[in-house]
Design a protein around this motif. Sequence first.
Motif, PDB file in Angstrom:
ATOM      1  N   ARG A   1       0.803  -1.216   0.000  1.00 55.97           N
ATOM      2  CA  ARG A   1       0.000   0.000   0.000  1.00 55.97           C
ATOM      3  C   ARG A   1       0.840   1.272   0.000  1.00 55.97           C
ATOM      4  O   ARG A   1       0.300   2.370  -0.120  1.00 55.97           O
ATOM      5  CB  ARG A   1      -0.932  -0.002   1.210  1.00 55.97           C
ATOM      6  CG  ARG A   1      -0.203   0.001   2.554  1.00 55.97           C
ATOM      7  CD  ARG A   1      -1.179  -0.212   3.676  1.00 55.97           C
ATOM      8  NE  ARG A   1      -2.223   0.799   3.628  1.00 55.97           N
ATOM      9  CZ  ARG A   1      -3.500   0.571   3.956  1.00 55.97           C
ATOM     10  NH1 ARG A   1      -3.881  -0.627   4.341  1.00 55.97           N
ATOM     11  NH2 ARG A   1      -4.380   1.541   3.913  1.00 55.97           N
TER      12      ARG A   1
ATOM     13  N   LEU B   1      -3.007  -3.367  -0.895  1.00 56.62           N
ATOM     14  CA  LEU B   1      -4.249  -2.875  -1.493  1.00 56.62           C
ATOM     15  C   LEU B   1      -4.435  -3.639  -2.795  1.00 56.62           C
ATOM     16  O   LEU B   1      -3.452  -4.022  -3.429  1.00 56.62           O
ATOM     17  CB  LEU B   1      -4.136  -1.375  -1.804  1.00 56.62           C
ATOM     18  CG  LEU B   1      -4.061  -0.411  -0.616  1.00 56.62           C
ATOM     19  CD1 LEU B   1      -3.660   0.979  -1.105  1.00 56.62           C
ATOM     20  CD2 LEU B   1      -5.399  -0.358   0.108  1.00 56.62           C
TER      21      LEU B   1
ATOM     22  N   TYR C   1      -6.790   0.908  -6.879  1.00 58.72           N
ATOM     23  CA  TYR C   1      -5.838   1.833  -6.251  1.00 58.72           C
ATOM     24  C   TYR C   1      -4.669   2.198  -7.164  1.00 58.72           C
ATOM     25  O   TYR C   1      -4.379   3.365  -7.399  1.00 58.72           O
ATOM     26  CB  TYR C   1      -5.340   1.258  -4.928  1.00 58.72           C
ATOM     27  CG  TYR C   1      -6.463   1.208  -3.924  1.00 58.72           C
ATOM     28  CD1 TYR C   1      -6.812   2.348  -3.206  1.00 58.72           C
ATOM     29  CD2 TYR C   1      -7.216   0.043  -3.726  1.00 58.72           C
ATOM     30  CE1 TYR C   1      -7.865   2.338  -2.302  1.00 58.72           C
ATOM     31  CE2 TYR C   1      -8.263   0.017  -2.829  1.00 58.72           C
ATOM     32  CZ  TYR C   1      -8.597   1.171  -2.122  1.00 58.72           C
ATOM     33  OH  TYR C   1      -9.635   1.158  -1.247  1.00 58.72           O
ATOM     34  N   TYR C   2      -3.974   1.158  -7.687  1.00 59.50           N
ATOM     35  CA  TYR C   2      -2.798   1.491  -8.497  1.00 59.50           C
ATOM     36  C   TYR C   2      -3.142   1.747  -9.952  1.00 59.50           C
ATOM     37  O   TYR C   2      -2.356   2.375 -10.665  1.00 59.50           O
ATOM     38  CB  TYR C   2      -1.713   0.443  -8.310  1.00 59.50           C
ATOM     39  CG  TYR C   2      -1.069   0.645  -6.958  1.00 59.50           C
ATOM     40  CD1 TYR C   2      -0.327   1.794  -6.719  1.00 59.50           C
ATOM     41  CD2 TYR C   2      -1.265  -0.248  -5.915  1.00 59.50           C
ATOM     42  CE1 TYR C   2       0.222   2.040  -5.467  1.00 59.50           C
ATOM     43  CE2 TYR C   2      -0.733  -0.015  -4.662  1.00 59.50           C
ATOM     44  CZ  TYR C   2       0.011   1.136  -4.446  1.00 59.50           C
ATOM     45  OH  TYR C   2       0.540   1.396  -3.213  1.00 59.50           O
TER      46      TYR C   2
ATOM     47  N   LYS D   1      -3.615   5.455  -9.583  1.00 61.62           N
ATOM     48  CA  LYS D   1      -2.376   6.178  -9.261  1.00 61.62           C
ATOM     49  C   LYS D   1      -1.413   6.147 -10.451  1.00 61.62           C
ATOM     50  O   LYS D   1      -0.893   7.184 -10.869  1.00 61.62           O
ATOM     51  CB  LYS D   1      -1.722   5.550  -8.026  1.00 61.62           C
ATOM     52  CG  LYS D   1      -0.512   6.345  -7.535  1.00 61.62           C
ATOM     53  CD  LYS D   1      -0.101   5.951  -6.119  1.00 61.62           C
ATOM     54  CE  LYS D   1       1.033   6.835  -5.644  1.00 61.62           C
ATOM     55  NZ  LYS D   1       1.311   6.687  -4.208  1.00 61.62           N
TER      56      LYS D   1
END
Lengths: 274, 421
Positions: B40, B237, B242-243, B246
């Motif tokens: 994370r 995560l 999430y990624y 990002k």
Amino acid sequence: MRKLIATGAFLLPLLAAPAAIAPALAEGGHGPALLPAKFSFEGPFGTYDRAAAQRGFQIYKDVCAACHSMSLLSYRNLMDLGLSEAAVKGIAADVTVQDVNDKGEQIERPGKPSDHFRKPFPNEAAAAAANGGAAPPDLSLIVKARPDGARYVFSLLQGYVEFDKLSDQEKAAFGLAKDYKLEDGKHFNKYFHPGEQGYKIGMAPPLADGAVTYIDGTKNDLPTMARDVVTFLAWAAEPKMEDRKRTGVRVILFMLIFAGLMYAVKRKVWADAH
Amino acid sequence: MASTQGVPPAYNNAVIRWIDKRLPIFTFMHHEYGVFPTPRNFNYWWSFGGIAMVMLITMIATGIVLAMNYTPHVSYAFNSVERIMRDVPQGWLIRYMHMNGASFFFIAVFIHIFRGMYYGSYKNPRELLWILGVVILLLMMATAFMGYVLPWGQMSFWGATVITNLFSAIPVFGQDIVTFLWGGFSVDNPTLNRFFSLHYLLPFVIVGVVVLHIAAMHVAGSNNPIGIDPKGPQDTLPFSPYYVTKDGFAVVIFLMIYAAFVFFAPDFFGEPDNYIPANPLQTPAHIVPEWYFLPFYAILRSIPDKLGGVIAMFGSIGVLFLLPWLDTARVRSSRFRPIYKWFFWVFVLNALVLGWVGGNAADAELAIGSMHIPLLWIGRLCTFYYFFHFLILLPILGKIERPLPLPASIAESVLKPAMAR
């Protein structure tokens, strides 16, 4: 994010350092700095000054084309400079083109807009033989093929000096060797291949004040003519430049909005993870 | 692969269910890119792997279109590129994207590599992952070199001549190897033809090794900024969303900088000489490779002996293969290596200076006041330091350095960021 910016702030000067040190390099053979000039086609929004480029073409046609080819251009391309189709047809028809007819016979015919610019010499050997052993370079890409090309050509056209009139002091300032001699058929140009034995160019001064009379009555002094030729040659080297910059502005604007959206999405997604 | 946790999702679509039962590509994607447990605490330096992937795809897509319009023949190559620039609709865009894309692919990959070095991403159990990465770098260098030859400008021709001639330094067989590479007795049409063929082939080989590189990464799992393994779900995560978001943001920012060069300074990374058609009878004053080869070019030139220079240049990449074993430190991340952390930045600076030396003429001098330091000496010093870093410094440092205490877990370091400094 803050850390990234901090690291970037640390890295950027590192990347910039070589550029900063570069002027401190002691290399022999640096001639005088190029003439300062601003051109219409510079900067992220720069465009080709059409009137200047058209005048520049007139100079190319009347002066440069006697020795220099522009093999990547066709007469039809001139329409991009704002010339009418009729005008382009007229310009093309003024030259004689070698061709082969339906019966396979060699013929000569008037040029058409689809023809490439006429070459002044049938081949490179003929060009070299007629010009003291060195063929005049093709000018299609000359502005892209020299460092700081636009300013270089602009300076070169105005860089002729009468060698015999140079004082010893001036010769020393150019860093010339003691046994420096300008051979017959060579000319001294401040911006051409600087060096102890440099500055020797085969091309005689092509332009002087009043060399060409402009159709539109523009003042025909040397700096104006040099600027006009450079504008034409810059266009010839990259005719799609305006398209590129226009597209670029739209792409960057789109990416800015896209980046903002992505950042907002990222923040929202990560809100529950922190 | 490692992450088989979680049950396959129940797909509503009957067609997807039918396919997935017979070939579980949807389940695979779900495991490896959907719920894949990812540390994370990634910072943005971890986005450069994905960015490099985007650049690879960009290069292949633009390259395929360029190949439709390019003619690999010494008499036509240069003009066919100019035809793309002038007469092919949007050809200038495709060509500038490809030309600058090479530079930005290398920028992304160099940052990716330095990130791996800073955070010890090459250490057990990721040695093979790292080695596959070095293989990708080598393939990229070969591909980029051959691609630069294709426009058949002056730098294309003379760069090809200089680099292929390096192989003549090999004892006994050297000259035969060079003749074999050229397909003749000088760089000529056969050379251009084979370079075009290989330049089209190698990117797909790169894709293959990238697949292995990513597969190996999914076995060991990603390293992370503090370099300790995730100990449970609280440390990770799911990759999506999430990624995905990002990295997606990072990709857009990177592409924006790339676009700025494509549209507003497309010839920034190039050499004016390459807009002059190749002329075997006229050598350019300075033969300079593309910027991404400059550090290696400086190493080559800093050794007075030709064979020695070639060995040093290839050795500078070769030593990267051994990095997982040369670095004897147990702790991965530089955050907990107070001494190595500084030597890492010295290494980065050293590499930049090498690049600067490689970009200047071999006999150039640096003037500081009245002192004139030959760049050759600086290049030699930096070449020595490059190998010193890997062969001497790293093995010793790992033994004598006292690492800072590691946090108990990733989650703890995220909750108490002060620990991670």
